[in-house]
Scaffold this motif. Structure first.
Motif, PDB file in Angstrom:
ATOM      1  N   ASN A 157       5.731   5.859   5.637  1.00 41.83           N
ATOM      2  CA  ASN A 157       5.912   6.356   4.262  1.00 41.83           C
ATOM      3  C   ASN A 157       6.522   7.744   4.327  1.00 41.83           C
ATOM      4  O   ASN A 157       5.838   8.750   4.182  1.00 41.83           O
ATOM      5  CB  ASN A 157       4.565   6.387   3.540  1.00 41.83           C
ATOM      6  CG  ASN A 157       4.707   6.618   2.050  1.00 41.83           C
ATOM      7  OD1 ASN A 157       5.774   6.936   1.550  1.00 41.83           O
ATOM      8  ND2 ASN A 157       3.613   6.455   1.317  1.00 41.83           N
ATOM      9  N   TYR A 158       7.840   7.780   4.555  1.00 39.46           N
ATOM     10  CA  TYR A 158       8.499   9.062   4.798  1.00 39.46           C
ATOM     11  C   TYR A 158       8.399  10.006   3.607  1.00 39.46           C
ATOM     12  O   TYR A 158       8.388  11.227   3.772  1.00 39.46           O
ATOM     13  CB  TYR A 158       9.970   8.841   5.156  1.00 39.46           C
ATOM     14  CG  TYR A 158      10.698  10.137   5.424  1.00 39.46           C
ATOM     15  CD1 TYR A 158      10.397  10.894   6.562  1.00 39.46           C
ATOM     16  CD2 TYR A 158      11.648  10.629   4.534  1.00 39.46           C
ATOM     17  CE1 TYR A 158      11.039  12.096   6.808  1.00 39.46           C
ATOM     18  CE2 TYR A 158      12.301  11.832   4.772  1.00 39.46           C
ATOM     19  CZ  TYR A 158      11.993  12.561   5.912  1.00 39.46           C
ATOM     20  OH  TYR A 158      12.623  13.758   6.154  1.00 39.46           O
ATOM     21  N   LEU A 195      -6.752   6.005   3.830  1.00 39.08           N
ATOM     22  CA  LEU A 195      -6.333   7.137   3.006  1.00 39.08           C
ATOM     23  C   LEU A 195      -5.789   8.280   3.862  1.00 39.08           C
ATOM     24  O   LEU A 195      -5.910   9.449   3.486  1.00 39.08           O
ATOM     25  CB  LEU A 195      -7.505   7.622   2.149  1.00 39.08           C
ATOM     26  CG  LEU A 195      -8.094   6.608   1.159  1.00 39.08           C
ATOM     27  CD1 LEU A 195      -9.310   7.187   0.444  1.00 39.08           C
ATOM     28  CD2 LEU A 195      -7.043   6.155   0.143  1.00 39.08           C
ATOM     29  N   GLU A 196      -5.191   7.951   4.997  1.00 41.72           N
ATOM     30  CA  GLU A 196      -4.709   8.998   5.905  1.00 41.72           C
ATOM     31  C   GLU A 196      -3.345   8.642   6.481  1.00 41.72           C
ATOM     32  O   GLU A 196      -3.062   7.472   6.772  1.00 41.72           O
ATOM     33  CB  GLU A 196      -5.705   9.225   7.034  1.00 41.72           C
ATOM     34  CG  GLU A 196      -5.293  10.324   8.010  1.00 41.72           C
ATOM     35  CD  GLU A 196      -6.320  10.529   9.107  1.00 41.72           C
ATOM     36  OE1 GLU A 196      -7.164  11.443   8.984  1.00 41.72           O
ATOM     37  OE2 GLU A 196      -6.291   9.759  10.093  1.00 41.72           O
ATOM     38  N   TYR A 197      -2.521   9.655   6.644  1.00 41.24           N
ATOM     39  CA  TYR A 197      -1.214   9.509   7.284  1.00 41.24           C
ATOM     40  C   TYR A 197      -1.095  10.489   8.438  1.00 41.24           C
ATOM     41  O   TYR A 197      -1.714  11.568   8.424  1.00 41.24           O
ATOM     42  CB  TYR A 197      -0.089   9.785   6.283  1.00 41.24           C
ATOM     43  CG  TYR A 197       0.196   8.642   5.344  1.00 41.24           C
ATOM     44  CD1 TYR A 197       1.132   7.663   5.662  1.00 41.24           C
ATOM     45  CD2 TYR A 197      -0.477   8.540   4.125  1.00 41.24           C
ATOM     46  CE1 TYR A 197       1.390   6.612   4.795  1.00 41.24           C
ATOM     47  CE2 TYR A 197      -0.218   7.499   3.253  1.00 41.24           C
ATOM     48  CZ  TYR A 197       0.718   6.537   3.596  1.00 41.24           C
ATOM     49  OH  TYR A 197       0.971   5.495   2.737  1.00 41.24           O
ATOM     50  N   ASN A 210       8.640  10.881  11.272  1.00 37.06           N
ATOM     51  CA  ASN A 210       8.116   9.580  10.850  1.00 37.06           C
ATOM     52  C   ASN A 210       6.682   9.767  10.372  1.00 37.06           C
ATOM     53  O   ASN A 210       5.869  10.394  11.061  1.00 37.06           O
ATOM     54  CB  ASN A 210       8.153   8.587  12.018  1.00 37.06           C
ATOM     55  CG  ASN A 210       9.573   8.280  12.454  1.00 37.06           C
ATOM     56  OD1 ASN A 210      10.317   7.610  11.753  1.00 37.06           O
ATOM     57  ND2 ASN A 210       9.964   8.774  13.628  1.00 37.06           N
ATOM     58  N   THR A 211       6.386   9.236   9.199  1.00 41.16           N
ATOM     59  CA  THR A 211       5.060   9.394   8.594  1.00 41.16           C
ATOM     60  C   THR A 211       4.382   8.034   8.548  1.00 41.16           C
ATOM     61  O   THR A 211       4.756   7.169   7.755  1.00 41.16           O
ATOM     62  CB  THR A 211       5.179   9.988   7.178  1.00 41.16           C
ATOM     63  OG1 THR A 211       5.938  11.191   7.239  1.00 41.16           O
ATOM     64  CG2 THR A 211       3.804  10.293   6.599  1.00 41.16           C
ATOM     65  N   MET A 212       3.376   7.861   9.393  1.00 38.09           N
ATOM     66  CA  MET A 212       2.764   6.554   9.581  1.00 38.09           C
ATOM     67  C   MET A 212       1.360   6.510   8.973  1.00 38.09           C
ATOM     68  O   MET A 212       0.590   7.469   9.080  1.00 38.09           O
ATOM     69  CB  MET A 212       2.695   6.221  11.077  1.00 38.09           C
ATOM     70  CG  MET A 212       3.997   6.472  11.834  1.00 38.09           C
ATOM     71  SD  MET A 212       5.469   5.747  11.082  1.00 38.09           S
ATOM     72  CE  MET A 212       5.109   4.006  11.259  1.00 38.09           C
ATOM     73  N   GLN A 235       0.820  -1.205   0.000  1.00 40.14           N
ATOM     74  CA  GLN A 235       0.000   0.000   0.000  1.00 40.14           C
ATOM     75  C   GLN A 235       0.857   1.261   0.000  1.00 40.14           C
ATOM     76  O   GLN A 235       0.554   2.239  -0.697  1.00 40.14           O
ATOM     77  CB  GLN A 235      -0.925  -0.004   1.214  1.00 40.14           C
ATOM     78  CG  GLN A 235      -2.009  -1.056   1.158  1.00 40.14           C
ATOM     79  CD  GLN A 235      -2.940  -1.005   2.357  1.00 40.14           C
ATOM     80  OE1 GLN A 235      -3.028   0.007   3.052  1.00 40.14           O
ATOM     81  NE2 GLN A 235      -3.634  -2.101   2.611  1.00 40.14           N
ATOM     82  N   VAL A 236       1.943   1.240   0.756  1.00 42.06           N
ATOM     83  CA  VAL A 236       2.840   2.385   0.809  1.00 42.06           C
ATOM     84  C   VAL A 236       3.434   2.663  -0.574  1.00 42.06           C
ATOM     85  O   VAL A 236       3.515   3.820  -1.012  1.00 42.06           O
ATOM     86  CB  VAL A 236       3.959   2.133   1.847  1.00 42.06           C
ATOM     87  CG1 VAL A 236       5.135   3.087   1.627  1.00 42.06           C
ATOM     88  CG2 VAL A 236       3.417   2.294   3.258  1.00 42.06           C
TER      89      VAL A 236
END
Length: 300
Positions: A132-133, A248-250, A241-243, A89-90
């Motif tokens: 997903n940095y 559909l959200e980070y 850090n992007t989690m 997905q990432v």
């Protein structure tokens, strides 16, 4: 670590996105018209099982859940499958961004970024191969300060081209990691200009200089370079850090990393590394299935 083991680890991760240019271009075109959630389901049913059957990442991640998180056999097996689904997905999300799609983004600690962006001095952002940095690069934007992202020079041309297009819109530029180490001069120049430099701090990539610290109950090796670059100039440092927190959200987590800038240089580097690893462990405990280092990270 022996040269043989370093080569073996390098072979397990080439730094390249799977697929060729034709596949990447058609995927971007498809994502302009197809609901990405359909591709999520397709990858979970048809692609991930094949990858689990043929890739060594299956055993590596299974051991990660068993040994580092203490999960039982069945739970570890399920989490291994979930981990690979989320990684798929990432990757799809990155290409969806290239296709013009946007994701809902929640910012936690954004004031820390804005504070440093308003200062004339440059600063360092440290990341890891979790979440997903890349999406953070399109979100944390300062109009007055150029953002320099350290990237793998051997990445596929289509990925690099798409990144360049995205970066140009947001005052971002890439610094490619090169075997001759010339990227170090670009990093130094960017920091002298008071810009931001972003770099991963969780892969040695064959470097003989490392710091060994506890992570999830076992020793792991981290590259010394990113921490040395910061302490050499006494720069402020953020962990970003992007989690993925929903379909559909980070959530972008921005955390300042503190170290004693008056301490001896070696101690500064150690303190900064310890702060980074503590934040990384916190993220890994909160989001254990979003760990995407597909080699034996704790190998001796």
């Amino acid at each position: 670590m022996t040269n043989y083991k370093q080569k073996q680890m390098a072979q397990e991760w080439t730094g390249k996105t799977f697929g060729n240019g034709w596949m990447h271009r058609h995927l971007v075109t498809m994502l302009k018209i197809v609901d990405i959630r359909i591709l999520y389901v397709f990858s979970a049913i048809f692609i991930v099982p094949v990858c689990l059957a043929v890739r060594p990442s299956r055993g590596i991640i299974y051991r990660y859940f068993r040994q580092r998180h203490g999960y039982g056999r069945l739970r570890s097996a399920w989490k291994t499958y979930t981990n690979h689904c989320l990684f798929a997905q990432v990757v799809l999300d990155k290409f969806a961004m290239y296709a013009g799609r946007r994701f809902r983004t929640k910012l936690v600690g954004y004031e820390n970024f804005l504070r440093l962006a308003a200062q004339p001095e440059g600063f360092i952002q440290l990341s890891a191969h979790v979440g997903n940095y890349e999406i953070a690069g399109y979100t944390l934007v300062a109009e007055t300060k150029t953002f320099n992202a350290l990237v793998y020079a051997g990445e596929k041309a289509t990925v690099m081209d798409n990144r360049s297009k995205m970066f140009e819109r947001n005052n971002l530029r890439m610094i490619a990691i090169r075997p001759d180490m010339s990227h170090l001069f670009e990093i130094d120049s960017a920091l002298r200009r008071g810009e931001t430099v972003s770099m991963p701090a969780d892969r040695i990539n064959g470097s003989p200089k490392y710091i060994e610290l506890d992570l999830l109950g076992a020793k792991a090796r981290f590259p010394k370079g990113p921490f040395s670059v910061a302490t050499m100039r006494g720069l402020d440092v953020l962990a970003v850090n992007t989690m993925k927190t929903s379909t559909l959200e980070y959530t972008v987590c921005v955390t300042p990393l503190h170290y004693d800038k008056t301490a001896p240089r070696a101690r500064q580097t150690e303190e900064l590394a310890e702060a980074y690893v503590a934040e990384l462990e916190s993220i890994m405990r909160r989001y254990p299935v979003q760990w995407y280092n597909y080699f034996d990270f704790w190998a001796k």
